[in-house]
Design a protein around this motif. Structure first.
Motif, short mmCIF file in Angstrom:
data_model
loop_
_atom_site.label_atom_id
_atom_site.label_comp_id
_atom_site.label_asym_id
_atom_site.label_seq_id
_atom_site.Cartn_x
_atom_site.Cartn_y
_atom_site.Cartn_z
N SER A 88 34.56 46.47 28.09
CA SER A 88 35.72 47.33 27.98
C SER A 88 36.96 46.45 27.85
O SER A 88 37.08 45.44 28.53
CB SER A 88 35.85 48.21 29.22
OG SER A 88 37.19 48.64 29.37
N LEU A 90 39.73 46.98 28.99
CA LEU A 90 40.56 47.08 30.19
C LEU A 90 39.90 46.43 31.40
O LEU A 90 40.46 46.43 32.49
CB LEU A 90 40.87 48.54 30.49
CG LEU A 90 41.67 49.27 29.40
CD1 LEU A 90 41.89 50.71 29.78
CD2 LEU A 90 42.99 48.58 29.16
N ALA A 91 38.70 45.89 31.22
CA ALA A 91 38.03 45.24 32.35
C ALA A 91 38.53 43.81 32.47
O ALA A 91 38.36 43.01 31.57
CB ALA A 91 36.52 45.25 32.12
N CYS A 92 39.24 43.52 33.57
CA CYS A 92 39.82 42.19 33.73
C CYS A 92 39.45 41.64 35.09
O CYS A 92 39.45 42.37 36.07
CB CYS A 92 41.35 42.26 33.61
SG CYS A 92 41.89 43.04 32.08
N ASP A 93 39.15 40.36 35.11
CA ASP A 93 38.78 39.70 36.36
C ASP A 93 39.69 38.49 36.51
O ASP A 93 39.54 37.50 35.80
CB ASP A 93 37.31 39.29 36.30
CG ASP A 93 36.89 38.57 37.56
OD1 ASP A 93 37.75 38.37 38.46
OD2 ASP A 93 35.71 38.20 37.66
N LEU A 94 40.65 38.62 37.43
CA LEU A 94 41.69 37.60 37.55
C LEU A 94 41.13 36.21 37.82
O LEU A 94 41.74 35.20 37.48
CB LEU A 94 42.67 38.00 38.66
CG LEU A 94 44.02 37.29 38.68
CD1 LEU A 94 44.73 37.44 37.36
CD2 LEU A 94 44.88 37.85 39.81
N SER A 95 39.94 36.14 38.43
CA SER A 95 39.40 34.83 38.76
C SER A 95 39.04 34.04 37.50
O SER A 95 38.83 32.85 37.56
CB SER A 95 38.18 34.96 39.67
OG SER A 95 37.15 35.63 38.99
N ALA A 97 41.05 34.02 34.79
CA ALA A 97 42.28 33.92 34.01
C ALA A 97 42.39 32.60 33.27
O ALA A 97 42.12 31.53 33.83
CB ALA A 97 43.49 34.10 34.92
N GLY A 111 45.65 35.61 30.40
CA GLY A 111 46.28 35.32 31.69
C GLY A 111 45.88 36.26 32.81
O GLY A 111 46.06 35.95 33.98
N GLN A 112 45.40 37.44 32.45
CA GLN A 112 44.97 38.39 33.47
C GLN A 112 43.46 38.37 33.64
O GLN A 112 42.92 39.17 34.40
CB GLN A 112 45.40 39.82 33.09
CG GLN A 112 46.90 40.04 33.11
CD GLN A 112 47.47 40.09 34.52
OE1 GLN A 112 46.75 40.31 35.49
NE2 GLN A 112 48.77 39.89 34.65
N CYS A 114 41.29 39.07 31.23
CA CYS A 114 40.65 40.05 30.34
C CYS A 114 40.00 39.28 29.19
O CYS A 114 40.49 38.22 28.79
CB CYS A 114 41.66 41.04 29.77
SG CYS A 114 42.80 41.69 31.00
#
Lengths: 326, 543
Positions: A88, A90-95, A97, A111-112, A114
């Protein structure tokens, strides 16, 4: 005049139906056709029309083939993005980045955190939707108003010309910042509406000029003398001969509309997150250019290729429809 | 480093143009040119610079340069020290007798007298003048007459608790004991005003006249404010440079790029995206120090959707859905610290900072977060929108990260969306116009280093910066009692009890304690940030 938005179709059909007309009119039309090649208006077995002639030119033009394939691919992934991107947008995992490419994530992460690949694929949908719908809107509104002004002339023409002057005077980006910043709806429609609002004058000028040229032709005068109605004159005789420049300009403009959507989204007044758009991603990634250039380059590259493809397609169509300009 | 070379040349050009100074290679650091002007990043203030109407950071920066009050917070320790006050005497913490030092004038030559203060405070308190900081005068006797509560009619123009005794002395009578009242007098709302402010108000607003080390030379909204050193400034903290050009930036990345390119001397807001590079770029021309700033999410309690019973569970759930550590580590490169209370570590334990007061409500517990939000009736309308200003502080980056964190915890990709507002001034206008429909960014930079300042202005009923209009009788009662308390330790205990009320109802979600950061060009030396994270402009030396 709601029916008028079928004009281009009428126009194409009208070319074929011209043959059933009175002899005098047909001859006049034949004269007009001469510069674009062997004349005639019927289907197979008969001499080629402007359109089949153009199509023959296009099929042999490598620029058209390449840009056409790119556009076909873009349209397909806008319709079915999940076919080539499973995640997706919109699926983002900051770890994750700013990480570079890895298995399953060929373009890396922004950076986010994604997935840049997924977002780039989904971003095509916005661009194609805005480009196609805005062009349709501009072409319909612009050519209808332009054709009416060109055909009837007089006060209508003066009023419309002054209105187009007013719209031409509005700087596009500044106008977008002012008008779109007050709109809170986060869909493609305000952007499309804005582009139509500022884009139709260009098309209406083209259509007006083409109609004025066409209506002075002898066959039009002849048809008028024979008592043809305004609508018959417009749809059967003038429109078919005035539509080509409109199609050419609209196709080239399509690419610039896509770039405009990205510009407005980049500036924060077009689409806003969570909508997915290349402009948004370019804007979000630009501060990170030193540490994560991939997050900026992929959506920028996709945007550049898309805009280029549409502009090249427009060029090819122009060459085919209007060899004089070549 | 190419960037650095470039910076030096451009800086020389600027210096030559502005002050016609020599720009040699070897005249060493330390010895500043007292006539040289530096440029610094800034944002437009929300309101004209009336001291009692400025409750935001950008306007506050300028007021701190052009005004000096009775007290001043030490740029290094934050301690309130006498500035224009010769003596502040009291025997009961309720009646104060204040003596103003001799020899101070405004930059237009007018003397600073007791009346300069009394007139300014009366102006600030009066409902008619609609000043945002009027609430700071709320404990002065007669405030209810000059600034009646909702809808009441103003029956007096001046505070009956303020009396001018002679040219240099005035008395203040409060409605209750307020032991730390003298320490609050360094805040800009209490600044003195010249007669010019009242006689020709429009002219003053166009070009404010104060009594600080700088005077305003010109201001073009959206572009720049030029401040120049006031040569006859009578104080000891005379400016060490010729002046400061505050340049308006609507994006801190642009300011940083301008610093690197040599077009700007000082940024006081290093963008998050550059935190990875800043040490490499600037070396020891970069500063990152703890500051009295806490970043929170406030809520619009004027909107019934957020004021229903049960919504505290939703707010607590949202708080527990935010992975503070991950965000401060990744987005801010560990230059911020996850918050565990509603104050700031700069207060120190003795000053009321209570690490861990928030408890589990500030820990990342996604499963519990989801459960709590459901128990509380779910998000109003099924989703939240976090409003923030996009021009400073790299807020876009962290708001997006907070939203992603909430979305991941709730398993709903559209639960939280970010709603950027272009400029800080616009954002403040929307907030004070009560236009928020969901949580919004509420960073709090302290006005003075007291726990009272982290609680009362933000959560007390109708307080000046209570943007969400939160109101709780128990909280108000505890704060009133704490202010009356003359024993500091007791007072702090009471404030912490009040803070627990804020926690139990999750009036605002604490996010992280912010550090102040600054980066500067090779022209500058002696750059420091005060405990409020504002550069100490007057001590900067320019070579």
């Amino acid at each position: 005049m709601p029916d008028q938005h079928h004009e281009p179709e009428h126009a194409v059909a009208g070319t074929g139906m011209g043959g059933t007309m009175d002899l005098g009119v047909d001859e006049a039309e034949t004269l007009e056709r001469r510069p674009t090649g062997p004349d005639g208006t019927g289907p197979q077995g008969r001499p080629r029309s402007l359109w089949s002639d153009a199509w023959r030119d296009l099929r042999r033009n490598p620029v058209f083939i390449v840009s056409g394939l790119v556009i076909l691919f873009l349209v397909l992934i806008s319709l079915w993005p999940s076919a080539i991107a499973s995640g997706s947008p919109l699926a983002c995992d900051l770890s994750k980045a700013q990480q570079g490419s890895s298995a399953g994530h060929p373009f890396g992460f922004d950076g986010q955190g994604c997935d840049v690949y997924t977002r780039t694929v989904y971003g095509a949908r916005t661009s194609v939707a805005v480009g196609v719908l805005a062009t349709l809107g501009v072409a319909v509104l612009g050519s209808v108003l332009g054709a009416l002004a060109g055909y009837f002339g007089g006060i209508w023409d003066s009023v419309l010309s002054r209105i187009t002057d007013v719209f031409f005077a509005i700087p596009v980006v500044l106008g977008g910042l002012v008008l779109l910043s007050v709109i809170t709806s986060n869909t493609v429609w305000p952007v499309i509406g804005f582009i139509v609002l500022l884009g139709w004058p260009q098309l209406s000028r083209i259509a007006r000029g083409a109609v004025i040229t066409a209506k002075q032709n002898d066959y039009v005068q002849a048809a008028r003398a024979l008592g043809a109605s305004h609508s018959r004159l417009m749809l059967r005789h003038i429109a078919p001969n005035a539509v080509a420049p409109v199609i050419v300009v609209a196709t080239i403009a399509l690419g610039t509309y896509i770039a405009l959507e990205a510009t407005l989204s980049y500036l924060g007044v077009g689409l806003k997150p969570p909508s997915v758009s290349w402009g948004i991603d370019i804007s979000a990634a630009s501060p990170y250019i030193r540490n994560a250039p991939h997050a900026l380059l992929w959506p920028s590259g996709a945007l550049a290729v898309t805009v280029l493809a549409f502009i090249m397609l427009g060029d090819a169509v122009r060459d085919a429809l209007d060899p004089k300009l070549r | 480093m190419r960037g650095a070379m470039h910076a030096r040349w451009a800086a020389c050009a600027v210096a030559v143009a502005l002050a016609a100074t020599a720009c040699g290679g070897g005249n060493g650091g330390g010895s500043g040119d007292a006539g040289a002007v530096l440029s610094a990043s800034w944002g437009d203030p929300q309101n004209p610079l009336e001291p009692a109407n400025t409750n935001e950071v950008q306007g506050g920066k300028v007021l701190d340069m052009i005004f000096r009050g009775l007290k001043r917070y030490d740029p290094e320790t934050g301690e309130a020290k006498d500035m224009l006050a010769e003596r502040i005497e009291t025997s009961d913490s309720r009646n104060f007798r204040i003596t103003v030092k001799d020899g101070w004038t405004f930059s237009n030559g007018e003397k600073v007298t007791a009346r300069s203060f009394v007139d300014a405070w009366n102006y600030g308190a009066s409902l008619r003048n609609n000043q945002r900081n009027s609430y700071f005068f709320g404990y002065i006797e007669g405030y209810d007459k000059v600034h009646p509560e909702d809808g009441g009619k103003q029956t007096a123009d001046t505070l009956s608790g303020l009396k001018v005794v002679d040219e240099r002395t005035f008395t203040v009578k409060l409605t209750q004991t307020f032991s730390t009242f003298p320490d609050t007098l360094g805040y800009n709302a209490f600044a003195p005003l010249p007669r010019a402010f009242f006689d020709d108000h429009d002219a003053w607003v166009r070009k404010p006249v104060g009594n600080g080390p700088y005077r305003v030379e010109s201001y073009t909204r959206g572009s720049q404010m030029s401040l120049r050193t006031w040569e006859d400034y009578p104080g000891e903290d005379k400016a060490q440079n010729g002046g400061v050009d505050l340049k308006v930036y609507t994006d801190n990345n642009t300011a940083y790029t301008d610093l690197m390119a040599g077009n700007l001397d000082l940024v006081d807001d290093v963008p998050a995206a550059q935190l990875k590079n800043v040490k490499n770029d600037l070396g020891d021309r970069y500063l990152n120090t703890p500051a009295g700033i806490i970043q929170t999410l406030a809520f619009p309690y004027y909107d019934d959707a957020w004021n229903k019973p049960g919504t505290e569970k939703v707010r607590k759930g949202l708080s527990m859905a935010i992975d503070r550590k991950q965000i401060t580590d990744t987005i801010f490169q560990k230059t911020r610290t996850p918050a565990t209370d509603w104050t700031s570590p700069v207060l120190g334990e003795d000053g009321g900072f209570a690490e861990g007061l928030c408890g589990e409500a500030c820990e990342y517990r996604p499963d519990e977060a989801k459960k709590l939000i459901e128990e509380g009736g779910g998000l109003p309308g099924g989703r939240v929108t976090i409003t923030f200003n996009a021009d400073t502080g790299s807020h876009r980056e962290w708001v997006n990260a907070v939203c992603n964190s909430i979305n991941n915890a709730l398993d709903n990709e559209r639960a939280c969306t970010a709603n950027p507002v272009g400029t800080f001034a616009d954002f403040r206008n929307q907030i004070t116009g009560r236009k928020m429909g969901g949580p919004f960014r509420a960073g709090w930079q302290m006005d003075y280093p007291l726990i009272q300042n982290f609680l009362q202005p933000l959560y007390y009923t109708n307080a000046s910066s209570n943007d969400g209009k939160w109101s709780d009788k128990e909280f108000d009662r505890l704060v009133d009692r704490a202010n009356q308390e003359t024993d500091t330790a007791e007072a702090i205990k009471l404030f912490q009890q009040a803070e627990e009320v804020v926690r139990d109802r999750m009036a605002a979600i604490p996010l992280w304690y912010q550090n102040g950061s600054a980066g500067w060009s090779e022209r500058l030396s002696d750059v420091k940030l005060n405990p409020f994270s504002v550069p100490v402009y007057d001590q900067i030396k320019v070579s």
